[in-house]
Structure formats: C-alpha cells, structure tokens
Design a protein around this motif. Structure first.
Motif, PDB file in Angstrom:
ATOM      1  N   PRO A   1       0.806  -1.234   0.000  1.00 30.17           N
ATOM      2  CA  PRO A   1       0.000   0.000   0.000  1.00 30.17           C
ATOM      3  C   PRO A   1       0.832   1.273   0.000  1.00 30.17           C
ATOM      4  O   PRO A   1       0.367   2.317  -0.475  1.00 30.17           O
ATOM      5  CB  PRO A   1      -0.834  -0.126   1.281  1.00 30.17           C
ATOM      6  CG  PRO A   1      -0.057  -1.070   2.156  1.00 30.17           C
ATOM      7  CD  PRO A   1       0.600  -2.041   1.222  1.00 30.17           C
ATOM      8  N   ARG A   2       2.063   1.210   0.536  1.00 27.16           N
ATOM      9  CA  ARG A   2       2.879   2.430   0.580  1.00 27.16           C
ATOM     10  C   ARG A   2       3.247   2.932  -0.811  1.00 27.16           C
ATOM     11  O   ARG A   2       3.516   4.122  -0.988  1.00 27.16           O
ATOM     12  CB  ARG A   2       4.150   2.164   1.393  1.00 27.16           C
ATOM     13  CG  ARG A   2       3.890   1.951   2.893  1.00 27.16           C
ATOM     14  CD  ARG A   2       5.195   1.832   3.658  1.00 27.16           C
ATOM     15  NE  ARG A   2       4.960   1.661   5.100  1.00 27.16           N
ATOM     16  CZ  ARG A   2       5.932   1.539   5.997  1.00 27.16           C
ATOM     17  NH1 ARG A   2       7.208   1.582   5.603  1.00 27.16           N
ATOM     18  NH2 ARG A   2       5.639   1.395   7.278  1.00 27.16           N
ATOM     19  N   ARG A   3       3.272   2.020  -1.778  1.00 26.29           N
ATOM     20  CA  ARG A   3       3.590   2.435  -3.140  1.00 26.29           C
ATOM     21  C   ARG A   3       2.535   3.393  -3.695  1.00 26.29           C
ATOM     22  O   ARG A   3       2.819   4.177  -4.608  1.00 26.29           O
ATOM     23  CB  ARG A   3       3.685   1.216  -4.058  1.00 26.29           C
ATOM     24  CG  ARG A   3       4.867   0.315  -3.766  1.00 26.29           C
ATOM     25  CD  ARG A   3       4.812  -0.913  -4.658  1.00 26.29           C
ATOM     26  NE  ARG A   3       5.969  -1.791  -4.454  1.00 26.29           N
ATOM     27  CZ  ARG A   3       6.102  -2.993  -5.008  1.00 26.29           C
ATOM     28  NH1 ARG A   3       5.154  -3.447  -5.821  1.00 26.29           N
ATOM     29  NH2 ARG A   3       7.167  -3.728  -4.776  1.00 26.29           N
ATOM     30  N   LEU A   4       1.324   3.310  -3.167  1.00 30.20           N
ATOM     31  CA  LEU A   4       0.238   4.139  -3.676  1.00 30.20           C
ATOM     32  C   LEU A   4       0.248   5.544  -3.093  1.00 30.20           C
ATOM     33  O   LEU A   4      -0.516   6.400  -3.533  1.00 30.20           O
ATOM     34  CB  LEU A   4      -1.113   3.476  -3.376  1.00 30.20           C
ATOM     35  CG  LEU A   4      -1.306   2.055  -3.916  1.00 30.20           C
ATOM     36  CD1 LEU A   4      -2.692   1.542  -3.547  1.00 30.20           C
ATOM     37  CD2 LEU A   4      -1.116   2.022  -5.427  1.00 30.20           C
ATOM     38  N   LEU A   5       1.090   5.760  -2.090  1.00 33.66           N
ATOM     39  CA  LEU A   5       1.137   7.064  -1.430  1.00 33.66           C
ATOM     40  C   LEU A   5       2.003   8.023  -2.231  1.00 33.66           C
ATOM     41  O   LEU A   5       3.127   8.358  -1.853  1.00 33.66           O
ATOM     42  CB  LEU A   5       1.661   6.908   0.003  1.00 33.66           C
ATOM     43  CG  LEU A   5       0.816   6.005   0.920  1.00 33.66           C
ATOM     44  CD1 LEU A   5       1.475   5.884   2.291  1.00 33.66           C
ATOM     45  CD2 LEU A   5      -0.601   6.560   1.047  1.00 33.66           C
ATOM     46  N   LEU A   6       1.480   8.480  -3.340  1.00 32.44           N
ATOM     47  CA  LEU A   6       2.206   9.410  -4.199  1.00 32.44           C
ATOM     48  C   LEU A   6       1.903  10.846  -3.783  1.00 32.44           C
ATOM     49  O   LEU A   6       0.855  11.124  -3.196  1.00 32.44           O
ATOM     50  CB  LEU A   6       1.783   9.213  -5.660  1.00 32.44           C
ATOM     51  CG  LEU A   6       1.998   7.831  -6.273  1.00 32.44           C
ATOM     52  CD1 LEU A   6       1.561   7.856  -7.735  1.00 32.44           C
ATOM     53  CD2 LEU A   6       3.444   7.400  -6.153  1.00 32.44           C
ATOM     54  N   PRO A   7       2.804  11.767  -4.083  1.00 28.06           N
ATOM     55  CA  PRO A   7       2.482  13.184  -3.902  1.00 28.06           C
ATOM     56  C   PRO A   7       1.217  13.527  -4.692  1.00 28.06           C
ATOM     57  O   PRO A   7       0.959  12.929  -5.747  1.00 28.06           O
ATOM     58  CB  PRO A   7       3.712  13.905  -4.466  1.00 28.06           C
ATOM     59  CG  PRO A   7       4.813  12.897  -4.375  1.00 28.06           C
ATOM     60  CD  PRO A   7       4.171  11.569  -4.593  1.00 28.06           C
ATOM     61  N   PRO A   8       0.412  14.456  -4.220  1.00 30.38           N
ATOM     62  CA  PRO A   8      -0.861  14.769  -4.889  1.00 30.38           C
ATOM     63  C   PRO A   8      -0.720  15.040  -6.393  1.00 30.38           C
ATOM     64  O   PRO A   8      -1.550  14.583  -7.182  1.00 30.38           O
ATOM     65  CB  PRO A   8      -1.349  16.010  -4.133  1.00 30.38           C
ATOM     66  CG  PRO A   8      -0.754  15.871  -2.773  1.00 30.38           C
ATOM     67  CD  PRO A   8       0.591  15.242  -2.984  1.00 30.38           C
ATOM     68  N   VAL A   9       0.325  15.754  -6.766  1.00 32.66           N
ATOM     69  CA  VAL A   9       0.506  16.070  -8.182  1.00 32.66           C
ATOM     70  C   VAL A   9       0.716  14.797  -8.988  1.00 32.66           C
ATOM     71  O   VAL A   9       0.118  14.615 -10.063  1.00 32.66           O
ATOM     72  CB  VAL A   9       1.692  17.027  -8.380  1.00 32.66           C
ATOM     73  CG1 VAL A   9       1.991  17.208  -9.865  1.00 32.66           C
ATOM     74  CG2 VAL A   9       1.401  18.372  -7.734  1.00 32.66           C
TER      75      VAL A   9
ATOM     76  N   ALA B   1      -0.222  11.746  -8.155  1.00 26.11           N
ATOM     77  CA  ALA B   1      -1.452  10.954  -8.128  1.00 26.11           C
ATOM     78  C   ALA B   1      -2.446  11.458  -9.175  1.00 26.11           C
ATOM     79  O   ALA B   1      -3.069  10.668  -9.904  1.00 26.11           O
ATOM     80  CB  ALA B   1      -2.074  10.994  -6.741  1.00 26.11           C
ATOM     81  N   VAL B   2      -2.589  12.771  -9.272  1.00 29.41           N
ATOM     82  CA  VAL B   2      -3.494  13.350 -10.264  1.00 29.41           C
ATOM     83  C   VAL B   2      -3.006  13.037 -11.676  1.00 29.41           C
ATOM     84  O   VAL B   2      -3.806  12.711 -12.574  1.00 29.41           O
ATOM     85  CB  VAL B   2      -3.620  14.874 -10.058  1.00 29.41           C
ATOM     86  CG1 VAL B   2      -4.360  15.521 -11.225  1.00 29.41           C
ATOM     87  CG2 VAL B   2      -4.343  15.167  -8.756  1.00 29.41           C
ATOM     88  N   GLN B   3      -1.698  13.093 -11.882  1.00 28.20           N
ATOM     89  CA  GLN B   3      -1.147  12.769 -13.195  1.00 28.20           C
ATOM     90  C   GLN B   3      -1.446  11.324 -13.573  1.00 28.20           C
ATOM     91  O   GLN B   3      -1.805  11.026 -14.722  1.00 28.20           O
ATOM     92  CB  GLN B   3       0.363  13.018 -13.206  1.00 28.20           C
ATOM     93  CG  GLN B   3       0.734  14.497 -13.162  1.00 28.20           C
ATOM     94  CD  GLN B   3       2.233  14.708 -12.976  1.00 28.20           C
ATOM     95  OE1 GLN B   3       2.954  13.843 -12.501  1.00 28.20           O
ATOM     96  NE2 GLN B   3       2.703  15.895 -13.352  1.00 28.20           N
TER      97      GLN B   3
END
Length: 273
Positions: free
Chosen positions: A190-198, A200-202
């Motif tokens: 699950p930690r791999r999914l913790l991207l910076p907001p920018v 994640a939106v990309q």
C-alpha cells in the motif's frame, strides 16, 4: 468515420504512453498503473452514464470485463518496462506482437480485409519496429513487451465482441475488472500508492486518457473490420517518438524517419482499403 476514430484512439494511446512512461520513472510503476485504472474507471463510468445505451446484455459486460483483464495486464507490464528505460523495446514489441495476434484472431472470427488493407497490415509491423529504433534490447524489456502484447491483444479482441447496443458500459466494466485484477498487488504494497498529490493526479489523468482511447476504439470497431481497426489504433508508438522530438529535444535516426513514412503509407492503405 471508422478509420478516423481508430486513429484518434492511437493518438490517445500515444500521449498516454509518453506521459505514463515519464511518470513511471518518477513514481513506482505499480502505483501509476493502479491509479491509472481508477482514473479510467471514473471517466468510463461517467461517459457510460451520460451516453444512453439501447440494451445492456450480461454477455457484453463479460466481454468488457475480459478486455479489462487484458488492459490491466498490458499496462502493468508496459509501465514496468518503461520504468527502467526500455521504451524503445517494450513499446514496439507490445504493439507489433499485439497487432499480429489481434489480426490473426480477427481473421479467424470472420474478418476479410481487402488486398489493399492486407498490404497496409503487412507494412505496419516493420514500420512500427523502425519507428521505435528496431527494439534493441538494452534494458531487458523484451519479456515485458511480450507479456504486454498478450494483454493488448486480449483487450482489443474481447472489447470488439461487445454489442453496439450496450453503449460504453463494456468499457466501464473493463475498467472495473482491471482495478480488481490489480487490487491484490496494490494491497500487498500500500505504501507504493502514497504518491504526492501532483503525481497521483497525473496517474489518474493518464488512466483517463487510456480509457478515452478504448472508447474511441470501441466506436471504431463498430464501424470497421477488427483487423483494420486494431492496426490503425496500434499506430500509437509513432506519437511518443514525435513528442520526444518536439518536447525532449531528441533526434530522429534515418531508420525512424523511414518507419514514420511507412506508418503514414500504412495508414493511407488501411483507410482506403
């Protein structure tokens, strides 16, 4: 109209591959893939709700879901290959092999391309290969490309079996299936999914672009032979090369110039054939 829709699908996938490839070098490829499928589900679900369907049959949704399994696998291996710098290997292998499998299956299912269209199909493979630099395996990308190509073929063939009366619901069902297929791997890390907001939106936007490409492909295959629609939609590797030239100050080799010319000729032959 069918050829134009297929080429629009290719344009979407070309942009998605270029953007997804760059993003997969800045964030973990598994996160880019999973969040991308969520973005695709949001776009496809919204489009399916906005565009009414005459009659949605369970079989159409099952074909769409099977297509989504192929999409999830294709994007996983494609992004994995792109993440370690094998764009010139993974993209042509996945595209050319995926086209070959799809064309063979299309003919077995009853497609009968004209002689002109067959000439375009035959020309498209070598052209795509040259566009991407001949697939020199400098990053170990051939296995990823071959695995991605099987997903690409399944994605295209299964989606083409959905009835036109089902509207865009097969694409939405496919995005839901892709999310479910990728969910176990995402849940393990699950930690791999913790991207910076920018980022994640990309990733969400990249997936939405891929879903739009599939919507355009579905509309194209309803108006065009499967074999022809697949080849036209699979001309997407040319666009990352052009974008690299325009945005990344890359230079084209003589082989790539010949490949782009061949892809252009193939497009004309498939469109008129």
């Amino acid at each position: 109209m069918g050829p134009l829709l297929a080429l629009a699908s290719a344009a979407c996938y070309g942009i998605v591959d270029f953007a997804g490839g760059l993003l997969s070098r800045k964030a973990h490829f598994a996160a880019v893939t999973f969040l991308g499928q969520l973005g695709g589900l949001l776009l496809a679900g919204t489009a399916a709700l906005l565009l009414p369907a005459d009659a949605v049959h369970p079989a159409d949704l099952l074909w769409g879901a099977l297509s989504g399994v192929g999409s999830g696998a294709a994007m996983h291996f494609l992004n994995r290959g792109l993440s370690h710098g094998a764009m010139s290997v993974v993209v042509p292998v996945s595209a050319v092999t995926g086209v070959a499998l799809s064309v063979v299956c299309g003919v077995l299912l009853g497609d009968r391309p004209t002689a002109v269209a067959w000439l375009g199909i035959a020309l498209s493979g070598p052209a795509l290969w040259m566009v991407c630099g001949g697939g020199r395996d400098t990053g170990g990308g051939v296995p990823d490309g071959l695995l991605a190509s099987a997903g690409v073929a399944l994605q295209y063939i299964a989606l083409a079996q959905a009835g036109a009366s089902s509207g865009l619901w097969p694409v939405a069902a496919g995005r839901a299936a892709a999310v479910l297929v990728l969910l176990p791997a995402a849940a393990r890390h699950p930690r791999r999914l913790l991207l910076p907001p920018v980022r994640a939106v990309q990733a969400l936007l990249v997936g939405a672009g891929a879903a739009l490409g599939l919507i355009l492909y579905l509309l194209a295959v309803q108006r065009q032979l499967l074999a022809v629609a697949v080849v036209l939609a699979s001309l997407y590797p040319a666009l990352p090369v052009i974008l690299g030239l325009a945005l990344l100050d890359e230079r084209l080799s003589r082989q790539q110039v010949l490949g782009l010319a061949g892809a252009g000729v193939a497009t004309v032959l498939l469109s008129v054939g």
